[in-house]
Enzyme design. Structure first.
Site, PDB file in Angstrom:
ATOM      1  N   HIS A  32      -7.303  -6.077   0.450  1.00  0.00           N
ATOM      2  CA  HIS A  32      -6.138  -5.238   0.758  1.00  0.00           C
ATOM      3  C   HIS A  32      -5.355  -5.747   1.975  1.00  0.00           C
ATOM      4  CE1 HIS A  32      -4.148  -1.364   0.033  1.00  0.00           C
ATOM      5  NE2 HIS A  32      -4.103  -1.152   1.340  1.00  0.00           N
ATOM      6  N   ASP A  76     -10.063  -5.385  -3.690  1.00  0.00           N
ATOM      7  CA  ASP A  76      -9.482  -4.381  -2.802  1.00  0.00           C
ATOM      8  C   ASP A  76     -10.402  -3.162  -2.779  1.00  0.00           C
ATOM      9  OD1 ASP A  76      -7.876  -2.248  -1.735  1.00  0.00           O
ATOM     10  OD2 ASP A  76      -6.068  -3.348  -2.309  1.00  0.00           O
ATOM     11  N   SER A 134       0.833  -1.201   0.000  1.00  0.00           N
ATOM     12  CA  SER A 134       0.000   0.000   0.000  1.00  0.00           C
ATOM     13  C   SER A 134       0.874   1.259   0.000  1.00  0.00           C
ATOM     14  CB  SER A 134      -0.972  -0.044   1.180  1.00  0.00           C
ATOM     15  OG  SER A 134      -1.979   0.925   1.046  1.00  0.00           O
TER      16      SER A 134
END
Length: 280
Positions: free
Chosen positions: A258, A225, A149
């Site tokens: 995610h 995600d 991320s």
């Protein structure tokens, strides 16, 4: 610079250790984790640097990903720094937001007060920490870099800006085009200021457009995600890679989100990818 050992646990024949130290670059006390595989007992081993995401610390990847098992097999050390400077005197978001300030350093060098006093994460990851690791631990100068991320953004931008220092780059769910997403715009405005001419220096897609040295790169992105469309924008990185004929493998993984459930599912692929370039 003195090291304080915070914790030590044996894993897969090697050692997972946490250390605290004063960082001159960040002007505060910092913590990092290092996994030394069993091979490090008798020889210097290459290093994979892992950069974590928003709200994370050095502990997330070491406790949730299962990275140590394959690292032990391959003989690769893993180093995980914190995501930002910490401490009572370190500036934070005025409202305590999760996506700016403490826990959200974005792996850049802040130029705006009061953040420029401490938020120099780019220099910490690129210069101070590797020099420190190579001085104090049985590791070689062979390095690769990865992250998740915000940390995926950090890994790609740092790898692209320093191709001579990293043998390979990988990322999970990276923020690929921060100048065009809410997370990046908020962070860059706060750390770098309203003049957007400096923002492109920390944008993976923009950096790839002008990349001359091609470092092999692997990116995994989950199709489920919840940040995919608004924040991550992998299509921007794909377009830039095609234009530059960059050796990017970007895999859209069906059904994954995610989380570290996603990361732990594919972390072995990433370690074996890096091993091809770290172990000659």
């Amino acid at each position: 610079m003195t090291l304080e050992n915070v914790s030590s646990n044996k894993m897969f024949g090697g050692w997972l250790k946490q250390y605290s130290h004063h960082s001159d670059t960040l002007n505060c006390q910092m913590r990092f984790a290092i996994y030394l595989p069993p091979q490090a007992a008798s020889q210097k081993v290459p290093v994979l640097y892992w950069l974590s995401g928003l709200t994370c610390t050095d502990e997330n990847v070491m406790q949730k990903s299962g990275i140590q098992r394959v690292a032990a097999e391959l003989g690769i050390a893993i180093v995980a720094p914190d995501t930002s400077p910490r401490g009572e005197n370190v500036a934070d978001d005025a409202n305590g937001a999760y996506d700016f300030g403490l826990g959200a350093g974005f792996y850049l060098n802040a130029s705006q007060a009061p953040f420029n006093t401490h938020y120099q994460m780019y220099d910490y990851v690129v210069k101070e920490l590797p020099a420190f690791i190579e001085q104090h631990f049985p590791v070689s100068s062979m390095r690769s870099i990865s992250g998740h991320s915000m940390g995926g953004h950090g890994a790609i931008t740092i790898g692209l800006k320093n191709p001579q220092q990293y043998q390979s780059i990988s990322a999970f769910s990276p923020i690929c085009n921060p100048i065009n997403c809410p997370w990046g715009q908020k962070a860059f405005n706060g750390y770098l200021g309203a003049d957007q001419t400096s923002w492109a220096e920390y944008d993976s897609s923009e950096l790839m457009k002008s990349s001359m040295v091609k470092v092999p790169m692997l990116v995994d992105q989950g199709t489920e995600d919840n940040f995919l469309v608004e924040q991550l924008k992998p299509e921007s990185l794909i377009e830039a890679a095609k234009a530059q004929q960059y050796p990017l493998t970007l895999r859209m993984q069906e059904g994954y989100d995610h989380s570290y459930f996603f990361i732990s599912s594919f972390i072995e692929d990433h370690l074996r990818f890096h091993a091809k370039h770290l172990i000659k």
